[in-house]
Scaffold this motif. Structure first.
Motif, PDB file in Angstrom:
ATOM      1  N   ILE A   1      60.321  66.361  65.752  1.00 50.04           N
ATOM      2  CA  ILE A   1      61.063  65.110  65.549  1.00 50.04           C
ATOM      3  C   ILE A   1      62.421  65.300  66.210  1.00 50.04           C
ATOM      4  O   ILE A   1      63.217  66.101  65.767  1.00 50.04           O
ATOM      5  CB  ILE A   1      61.256  64.788  64.053  1.00 50.04           C
ATOM      6  CG1 ILE A   1      59.931  64.877  63.309  1.00 50.04           C
ATOM      7  CG2 ILE A   1      61.902  63.419  63.881  1.00 50.04           C
ATOM      8  CD1 ILE A   1      58.874  63.887  63.727  1.00 50.04           C
ATOM      9  N   ALA A   2      62.653  64.563  67.259  1.00 49.06           N
ATOM     10  CA  ALA A   2      63.735  64.953  68.157  1.00 49.06           C
ATOM     11  C   ALA A   2      64.721  63.823  68.442  1.00 49.06           C
ATOM     12  O   ALA A   2      64.855  63.380  69.560  1.00 49.06           O
ATOM     13  CB  ALA A   2      63.153  65.484  69.449  1.00 49.06           C
ATOM     14  N   THR A   3      65.417  63.333  67.422  1.00 48.98           N
ATOM     15  CA  THR A   3      66.500  62.396  67.691  1.00 48.98           C
ATOM     16  C   THR A   3      67.700  63.202  68.163  1.00 48.98           C
ATOM     17  O   THR A   3      68.125  64.128  67.479  1.00 48.98           O
ATOM     18  CB  THR A   3      66.880  61.629  66.416  1.00 48.98           C
ATOM     19  OG1 THR A   3      65.722  60.945  65.949  1.00 48.98           O
ATOM     20  CG2 THR A   3      67.982  60.632  66.700  1.00 48.98           C
TER      21      THR A   3
ATOM     22  N   ASN B   1      64.500  66.378  72.740  1.00 51.34           N
ATOM     23  CA  ASN B   1      63.082  66.717  72.747  1.00 51.34           C
ATOM     24  C   ASN B   1      62.847  67.998  73.550  1.00 51.34           C
ATOM     25  O   ASN B   1      63.598  68.318  74.466  1.00 51.34           O
ATOM     26  CB  ASN B   1      62.281  65.572  73.357  1.00 51.34           C
ATOM     27  CG  ASN B   1      62.769  65.204  74.752  1.00 51.34           C
ATOM     28  OD1 ASN B   1      63.856  64.662  74.899  1.00 51.34           O
ATOM     29  ND2 ASN B   1      62.003  65.528  75.777  1.00 51.34           N
TER      30      ASN B   1
END
Lengths: 200, 200
Positions: free
Chosen positions: A8-10, A66
């Motif tokens: 999960i790459a915010t 990401n």
């Protein structure tokens, strides 16, 4: 929850400031390749949500983002094994800013992946040191920062030798021939102190 | 020189400003997926080196950067076929800002590559329209921008139908199921006008 977060790459912007303030006491700053960084007494680590202005001898920025190279399988293995940042026993840490050469960035995605993992075993070497060493990777190149990456590692004093071994192995890889600036900033804090403004 | 430049990837920050100024006259702004953009009369495109402040109805930023998915072979094919920006006959252009969903960014590199090319043929579809359509891709996600990508295309009026066909094919791919915001801004300029402050 935390162990699955690499997928999960915010993007979150982090600023590492060397100066008079911050929970981490700087024990050494070594120029590994190329130009080093000015001396400073303490290191402050701030996430984008923690606010406040950075005032110090130097300030470096990078965003978590990401993954660029890890496959789904590698990411799942990493997620299973890697510890969270901010562990009580992890009173030693290292900030290692890295810049890669124009010839690295001129390579296409498949050639960079091949050099990083198939040739240099970068991801595999990192796995050998889990769960002792917690890490966070930040990207600075697209922000116009002087370093392409800020790498941040936290570990207990008993694992400092392991951490040095990890660095020695990585620096001996073909991938590292493309590193044209690297600084090794070692820090420590007292047990029980709050280490980071934002643990993500 | 220009055709080989995709492999040389020093990030340059570009700002696209919709407002009262700029060489491109905006002919339409269409919200394709999600929220659109406010109406504006003209579009200005500025590279980081061109200076000046953006004043307008809206302003979007992105950096050109290293390729994230293309293989060396694909990059060489693209470089051989793709035209430069700023061709005299290319008096039509489109700015298409795109955001992808959190589920896209939660995918690992190999899964994103597979969806983009092996499943959706994104790179191959693009090749079908070279050398008619010149393009530049900018990344905004790590900058905290509202759009993950700014895509910019230039073409002659005679190729506008081809460009629409390109978009139709891309929008029908499985990759596009991950697009959660997309705006289509069409612009035109008079023949002979200077189109861009910085052609890179």
């Amino acid at each position: 929850m935390a162990p699955s977060s690499p997928l999960i790459a915010t993007p979150i912007l982090y600023t590492y400031t060397g100066g008079a303030a911050g929970p981490w006491r700087i024990s050494s700053i070594e120029a590994v390749v190329g130009e080093g960084l000015p001396a400073a007494a303490r290191l402050a680590v701030r996430g984008a949500e923690s606010g406040g202005e950075a005032v110090g001898s130097w300030s470096l920025r990078g965003v978590t983002s990401n993954g660029r190279y890890t496959t789904g399988e590698e990411a799942r293995t990493l997620a299973e094994r890697q510890p969270s940042l901010g562990r009580a026993e992890a009173t030693r840490a290292a900030l290692i800013p890295i810049r890669k050469s124009p010839s690295w960035w001129a390579l296409a995605q498949d050639a960079r992946r091949e050099l990083l993992q198939e040739t240099s075993r970068h991801i595999s070497i990192g796995l050998d040191y889990l769960p002792a060493i917690a890490r966070r990777l930040h990207h600075g190149r697209d922000l116009g920062e002087p370093f392409d990456f800020l790498t941040w590692f936290e570990f207990a004093p008993t694992h400092e030798a392991d951490f040095n071994s990890l660095l020695k192995r990585l620096r001996a890889t073909p991938e590292w021939a493309y590193v044209d600036r690297e600084v090794d900033v070692r820090v420590r804090r007292e047990v029980g102190e709050q280490a980071n403004a934002l643990l993500a």
